[in-house]
Design a protein around this motif. Sequence first.
Motif: not given
Lengths: 289, 284, 252
Positions: A81, A128, A145-146, A148-149, A153, B25
Amino acid sequence: MNKFKENAFKSVTYIASLFTILFLFGIIASIFLEGLPLFNFVKIKDFIFNTAWHPTHDPPDFGILSLIIGSLYVTLGALIIALPLGLGSAIYISEIASPRGREILKPIIELLAGIPSVVYGLFGMTFLSPMMIKVFGIPTGLNVFSASIILGIMVVPIISSLSEDALSTVPKNLREASFALGANKWETIIKVVVPASKSGILSSVMLGFGRAVGETMVILMVAGGAAQIPSNIFQPVRPMPATIAAEMGETVIGSPHFHALFGIAIVLFLITFLSILITEFFINRKKSQ
Amino acid sequence: MNIRKIKAFIGVNVLRLFIAITFIFLLVFLYVIFAKGGKMISWEFLTQSPRRFMTEGGIYPAIVGTFWLTILSIGFALPLGVLTAIFLTSYAKPAWLVRIVRVAINTLAGVPSIIYGLFGLTVFVQLFKFDVSILSGTLTLGVLAMPMIINASEEAIKSVPRDFREASLALGATERQTILRVILPTALPNILTGTIISIGRVAGETAPILFTAATFYTRLRPTSVFDEVMVLPDHIYALMTEGSHAAKQMPIAYGTAVVLLALVLFVSGVAIIIRYKIRKKRKW
Amino acid sequence: MVNNVHINTEKLNLWFGDNHVLKDVNIPVYDKKVTALIGPSGCGKSTLLRCFNRMNDLIPETKITGNVNLYKQNIYEPKTDVTSVRTKVGMVFQKPNPFPKSIYKNAAYGLNIHGINKSKINEIVEKSLRDACLWDEVKDRLHESAFSLSGGQQQRLCIARALANEPEIILLDEPTSALDPQSTAKIEELCLDLKHQVTILIVTHNIAQAGRISDYTAFMYLGELVEFGETKKMFTVPKDKRTEAYLSGVFG
């Protein structure tokens, strides 16, 4: 007298510098001294390659493979990401934005690097994660997944600011030469500027890796905490730093479990140290060019 | 339109898209935190102690704790960091020592914060018997801040033109006089702003003080450096993971997050603006 | 008229790494005279100048052999106190380089460093600024930043700053190359005034400038001192072909 003051001051700066070595030595010594006794109970091979982590069972299992894999999954996900977003922002800021735009965007990126990870963790946990459950219809939103996001960021500012530094040190005449040969802006970026700053970009990615693999609060709060090897990205994991942070408060000092947590710290340290060495390698290669 | 132009058009807009995703974001993130936590902020929230097992009251002790931990750890790390930066920029001999110090700094900068926590636990809490206290937390955070302060100081000192150093030495000044009277005063504004910007990270660190300074719940204000303290980041974590009234604790966690975020962003934001002004103003 | 040698070099050789920059240079600098060092870029004239106050020490991998004698005392001897050499031998650089401090503090810098007392400092600062022909322009704004001055004024402040140490010798490293013609003229005038108090050694790119202000000229080429002599003589009848070619503008 003057000579004395000169030498005294000089010595003080030397002593201060030695503190950096002392601190590093202290860190290494403390994790190794507390971590190595574990191997009186467990073989190194079992510690690293066994997937069962049941520190409170009787008899306990101290296999950290699932924790290592949990860390690598989350870190890899974060880089997937962060790399396009970070590098994309860096190229945009360095090559496309107007000088005024750059003056605004650069400090904003710098400001973002200071956002406390625990606040990201809170966001991941309460906003999230419920959203994930709703969108994907999965049982838990606290998963690879969460994590990693959010981690991705967090790493964006690191990759972005360091890559931007690397891009902006590419000499102007290289760009001009490319323009003079009839290349347009995009071709110049892709074929000249980015290749010329490859080392700097790679070292920024390695630094981002180091930060992501060692980050604690976000994965403690968002990765879900299950010590298992996930079969898909929507399953929870228990990366290494999260294990240490979650369990250190509940263990008896000096117990095998206590030493095992320091053993995890040794593995974590070696992984980050390796990433630092690779970073150094890229930086030195850039210097020698 | 030929194919090259199309490629260029797509490429540039993909970059725009990437930076837009990042910012969207972050805007959502900031909006969620401030929208959910903003309404918690009141005079009482900022000035009172928590009540009824964290389900009511304010976060005053955590604000005080974060303030002291941050200030004291900078007080510990800044002199050491600046002196090390002077060593690296002005003396820098012998070469092997410089190499080792640089490796040490880079490694310290990359060590995960949780490992700093373990280091603080074994060395300051257990070995030095400082216990879980402000002192242990200060020292742990100070060591963590060292590499950042060294890098900020080194950059600031390097941006002082060589001319100044030569002019001073040519007037018969010693190396020490040159450093103390010309180089440091010239670099100081940049050292300080650089330090403050990186210090946002120190104020927001959670893991290193988890086992060295933080306590979940105390109504007492610390009276000495040997007391344990509540701090903002660890308070957020504790509210989300401990206690038994999750529904009542979550809004307090958001409120605390707003305070922490506002503090960090405000302090570093001001430092960034000051640095920008200094750069515009300087004439060398 | 008897000319005393104030500072001179003996068989001076200098290397930066493997690069042999100064080759067997023997040059006398006479007391209370202006000596000009001329020569094409890269001939070593600035490097030679920086040997007289040991500023080359600051450049890593510098190797020096031979002597530089200040009144017969070799300043490259190990026991030499470099700071006292640099106090006696002042220097002004190519680009004006005042400190980011007030005009007053710039002029007083050397005095503060040497621990001179306050009342004396005021006196010497005023005298140095007068000697540098700057006093009338700055006396009402001594506490403003030195960067508020024009380039020419900044350079004269740098000269005043050097003079405040009451040096015996002043080294000027192309002091006017960054200045406009008017400021250049002022600095040249200043040199002619100052030579009654101090010995001046000036590196210049500008042959005409050397002709206007110097008593002696040294022509350097590829690290060697090709010719040294009275300026008037050298400019009219150069002994060496290379000097003649340089003075007539064949290369430069």
